[in-house]
Structure formats: C-alpha cells, structure tokens
Design an enzyme around this catalytic site. Structure first.
Site, PDB file in Angstrom:
ATOM      1  CB  SER A 142     -46.431 -29.796 -67.044  1.00 34.00           C
ATOM      2  OG  SER A 142     -46.376 -29.635 -68.446  1.00 34.00           O
ATOM      3  CE1 TYR A 155     -48.862 -34.551 -68.153  1.00 33.33           C
ATOM      4  CE2 TYR A 155     -48.492 -32.506 -69.346  1.00 33.33           C
ATOM      5  CZ  TYR A 155     -48.043 -33.473 -68.468  1.00 33.33           C
ATOM      6  OH  TYR A 155     -46.788 -33.377 -67.915  1.00 33.33           O
TER       7      TYR A 155
HETATM    8  P1  NAP Z   1     -42.660 -41.539 -67.318  1.00 29.54           P
HETATM    9  O1  NAP Z   1     -41.267 -41.892 -67.694  1.00 29.54           O
HETATM   10  O2  NAP Z   1     -43.788 -41.984 -68.170  1.00 29.54           O
HETATM   11  O3  NAP Z   1     -42.884 -42.060 -65.816  1.00 29.54           O
HETATM   12  C1  NAP Z   1     -44.127 -41.885 -65.194  1.00 29.54           C
HETATM   13  C2  NAP Z   1     -44.078 -42.536 -63.822  1.00 29.54           C
HETATM   14  O4  NAP Z   1     -45.375 -42.388 -63.230  1.00 29.54           O
HETATM   15  C3  NAP Z   1     -43.760 -44.015 -63.892  1.00 29.54           C
HETATM   16  O5  NAP Z   1     -42.925 -44.365 -62.812  1.00 29.54           O
HETATM   17  C4  NAP Z   1     -45.128 -44.658 -63.720  1.00 29.54           C
HETATM   18  O6  NAP Z   1     -44.984 -45.933 -63.100  1.00 29.54           O
HETATM   19  C5  NAP Z   1     -45.797 -43.663 -62.771  1.00 29.54           C
HETATM   20  N1  NAP Z   1     -47.242 -43.765 -62.781  1.00 29.54           N
HETATM   21  C6  NAP Z   1     -48.092 -43.586 -63.819  1.00 29.54           C
HETATM   22  N2  NAP Z   1     -49.360 -43.808 -63.418  1.00 29.54           N
HETATM   23  C7  NAP Z   1     -49.284 -44.127 -62.087  1.00 29.54           C
HETATM   24  C8  NAP Z   1     -50.264 -44.460 -61.113  1.00 29.54           C
HETATM   25  N3  NAP Z   1     -51.565 -44.549 -61.414  1.00 29.54           N
HETATM   26  N4  NAP Z   1     -49.844 -44.708 -59.859  1.00 29.54           N
HETATM   27  C9  NAP Z   1     -48.519 -44.645 -59.538  1.00 29.54           C
HETATM   28  N5  NAP Z   1     -47.560 -44.353 -60.414  1.00 29.54           N
HETATM   29  C10 NAP Z   1     -47.953 -44.091 -61.678  1.00 29.54           C
HETATM   30  O7  NAP Z   1     -42.836 -39.964 -67.155  1.00 29.54           O
HETATM   31  P2  NAP Z   1     -41.843 -38.812 -66.686  1.00 29.54           P
HETATM   32  O8  NAP Z   1     -41.517 -38.037 -67.878  1.00 29.54           O
HETATM   33  O9  NAP Z   1     -40.776 -39.324 -65.809  1.00 29.54           O
HETATM   34  O10 NAP Z   1     -42.878 -37.932 -65.842  1.00 29.54           O
HETATM   35  C11 NAP Z   1     -42.794 -37.738 -64.460  1.00 29.54           C
HETATM   36  C12 NAP Z   1     -43.581 -36.491 -64.100  1.00 29.54           C
HETATM   37  O11 NAP Z   1     -43.007 -35.363 -64.763  1.00 29.54           O
HETATM   38  C13 NAP Z   1     -45.041 -36.533 -64.543  1.00 29.54           C
HETATM   39  O12 NAP Z   1     -45.852 -35.934 -63.549  1.00 29.54           O
HETATM   40  C14 NAP Z   1     -45.053 -35.682 -65.800  1.00 29.54           C
HETATM   41  O13 NAP Z   1     -46.312 -35.126 -66.056  1.00 29.54           O
HETATM   42  C15 NAP Z   1     -44.020 -34.644 -65.456  1.00 29.54           C
HETATM   43  N6  NAP Z   1     -43.431 -33.958 -66.613  1.00 29.54           N
HETATM   44  C16 NAP Z   1     -42.672 -34.636 -67.510  1.00 29.54           C
HETATM   45  C17 NAP Z   1     -42.117 -33.964 -68.596  1.00 29.54           C
HETATM   46  C18 NAP Z   1     -41.261 -34.646 -69.624  1.00 29.54           C
HETATM   47  O14 NAP Z   1     -40.852 -33.990 -70.604  1.00 29.54           O
HETATM   48  N7  NAP Z   1     -40.917 -35.929 -69.476  1.00 29.54           N
HETATM   49  C19 NAP Z   1     -42.367 -32.585 -68.758  1.00 29.54           C
HETATM   50  C20 NAP Z   1     -43.146 -31.927 -67.810  1.00 29.54           C
HETATM   51  C21 NAP Z   1     -43.663 -32.618 -66.744  1.00 29.54           C
HETATM   52  P3  NAP Z   1     -45.945 -47.200 -63.325  1.00 29.54           P
HETATM   53  O15 NAP Z   1     -46.363 -47.189 -64.762  1.00 29.54           O
HETATM   54  O16 NAP Z   1     -45.065 -48.327 -62.923  1.00 29.54           O
HETATM   55  O17 NAP Z   1     -47.083 -46.993 -62.370  1.00 29.54           O
END
Ligand code: NAP
Length: 253
Positions: A142, A155
């Site tokens: 990120s 974070y």
């Molecule tokens: P999201 O829609 O909230 O999805 C997060 C995923 O992580 C879900 O599948 C959730 O599944 C899983 N998760 C959370 N805690 C977990 C645990 N303890 N064990 C296993 N799985 C877990 O978020 P996203 O935006 O797709 O984010 C995905 C990645 O991209 C993250 O690392 C985030 O930091 C990064 N990121 C996102 C953005 C953005 O703008 N969206 C920007 C920069 C980086 P369950 O709840 O079913 O476990």
C-alpha cells in the site's frame, strides 16, 4: 501468460475484493487456485464460479493470524493440487481507524497479527514448496507502507513491516529462484474503502467511489507479476501508479 496454466496458487483474503478478483483472474488462466479466508462460505461460492467457467479451485477456511490454520492451508493445498508455486499474500484489514490515543492495544495488535504476521505465517508455511517450484510471492502492499496517514497508525506500520519482509525474503531466497514482489494496488473499490469512507478520517476517506479502480484492474497486474515476463522486477516494491508497469501488464495509461 499461458505458462501459468497448471500452476498452483494460494490467494489469501480471497472471499471478496482484490483477492476474489485475483483468484478469478488466475483461475481463468488455468491456474489451480486455493481461496483462503475466514468466511469460507464466500470462498466456496467463488471457487464454484471458477469451476463453472472451466477452472479448478478449492476453498479453505483460514485465519492468517493463526499459524496452525496456515499450516493446515499448506497441507490441504498439497493434498489437493500439489505444492503451490504462487502465493498471493492479500489478506488484510484497515481497522483500527483513529488516533493512537483512542486506540485499543488489542485492536492494534490484531491488525499487525493479520497484516504483517499473517504474511510471515504464509511465507513460512509454504516456502519449501515455493523453493521447489522456483515460485512467486506477491505481498499486497500500500502507499501507506511508505507514507503515514492520520488515523492509520496500525495499518501504516503493519504495511511498512510487510515492505521490509518483502525485501528480507528476496534477500534470503532470490538466489534460489524465488521471485518476491511488493505490489501496491492503488485505491480500489472494495469493502475496505467503504470502511475508510465511513471513518471520515484523512484524505483517502474524502475520495469519491468513482476515483477507485475496480478490483479486476490490480488483479490483472497480479497475474502479470506471476509470469516470467516480470522476473526482472522481482525483489521490488511496485505500484500500480507506475506507467511502465501498467503498460507492461496491459493496463491503459
Ligand atoms: P477487503 O475487501 O476488505 O477484503 C479483505 C480480504 O481479507 C477479505 O477476503 C477478508 O476475508 C480477508 N481477511 C481479513 N482478515 C483475514 C484473516 N485474519 N485471515 C484471512 N483472511 C482475512 O479488502 P481489499 O480492499 O480487497 O484489500 C485486499 C488487500 O489490498 C489488503 O491487503 C489491503 O490492505 C490491500 N490494499 C487495498 C487497497 C484498497 O483501496 N482497497 C489499497 C491498498 C492496499 P474474511 O473477512 O472472510 O477473512
């Protein structure tokens, strides 16, 4: 990307968002995909979709903060598909959001346990198979790994730790053929951004939904990084904002 067909990938956090899109993109390329998250029923539905489109996929319940659950994930992957050659460390949480003075130590520790320790757990558990396969690890990073943002101390700190873990893993294992990437996906239209918007803290929460990319956009780059065409980028922290990376991965400018 034909070379990816038949390879085995673990995607953590595959129950929604970027992880779901990455799993579907890899599945469509013929990769045997293991979808891991806590909400396994969501992963099962996505695995069914992948199979309905002619791919191969299984779902495994896994909390990445729990090393025994991650060990079980590695065992189930081997039993069903063989050792994984691709590990996408995508699982992550944004919370707790708020000032350090208002934060609860347990919530802060939970963030680090998922975002940083979870990445270590997955690498540790599947590294032998990855080395056998001269495989690929993609740690979802990120911009927050490198720039502090108000209200996101846990974070930003956990993602900064992941960026160092990417470099440390590359330092130790690149010589044995492992390709390790940090990849910042930009802002993406997922549940995480819904939570960020609801917080009203810091400039990211003020962004409009239309400003965020669809999850399929970073998923395309993730698939590209799995291919040997991206080998020269291994060991680096990459961002989707890099125009050269976008062009190489086939994204518009
Ligand atoms: P999201 O829609 O909230 O999805 C997060 C995923 O992580 C879900 O599948 C959730 O599944 C899983 N998760 C959370 N805690 C977990 C645990 N303890 N064990 C296993 N799985 C877990 O978020 P996203 O935006 O797709 O984010 C995905 C990645 O991209 C993250 O690392 C985030 O930091 C990064 N990121 C996102 C953005 C953005 O703008 N969206 C920007 C920069 C980086 P369950 O709840 O079913 O476990």
């Amino acid at each position: 990307m034909q070379e990816l067909s038949g390879q085995v990938a673990i995607v953590t956090g595959a129950s929604r968002g970027i992880g779901e899109a990455a799993a579907k993109t890899l599945g469509a390329l013929g990769v045997k995909v293991v979808l891991a998250a806590r909400r396994v029923e969501l992963c099962q539905a996505i695995a069914k979709d992948i199979e309905a489109s002619g791919g191969q996929a299984i779902a495994v319940a896994c909390d990445v903060s729990d090393f025994s659950a991650v060990t079980d994930l590695a065992v189930q992957t081997r039993e069903r598909f063989g050792p994984p050659g691709i590990l996408i460390n995508n699982a992550g949480v944004i919370e707790p959001i708020g000032g350090i003075l208002d934060s609860h130590p347990d919530e802060w520790a939970a963030n680090v346990s998922i975002n940083l320790l979870g990445v270590y757990h997955c690498i540790r558990a599947v590294l032998p198979g990855l080395l056998e396969a001269c495989g690929v690890v993609i740690n979802i990073s990120s911009g927050a790994a490198h720039t502090p943002l108000e209200g996101w101390s846990a974070y930003c700190s956990s993602k900064a730790g992941v960026a160092m873990l990417t470099q440390a893993t590359a330092l130790e294992y690149a010589g044995r053929g492992l390709r390790v990437f940090g990849f910042a996906p930009g802002t993406v239209d997922t549940d995480m951004q819904v939570k960020i918007k609801a917080s009203g803290i810091n400039p990211v929460s003020q962004m409009a939904r239309e400003d965020h990319a669809a999850p399929e956009v970073p998923a395309q780059v993730i698939a590209y990084l799995c291919s040997s065409a991206a080998s020269d980028l291994a060991g680096k922290e990459l961002t989707i904002r890099d125009p050269i990376l976008r062009q190489r991965a086939g994204l518009p400018d």
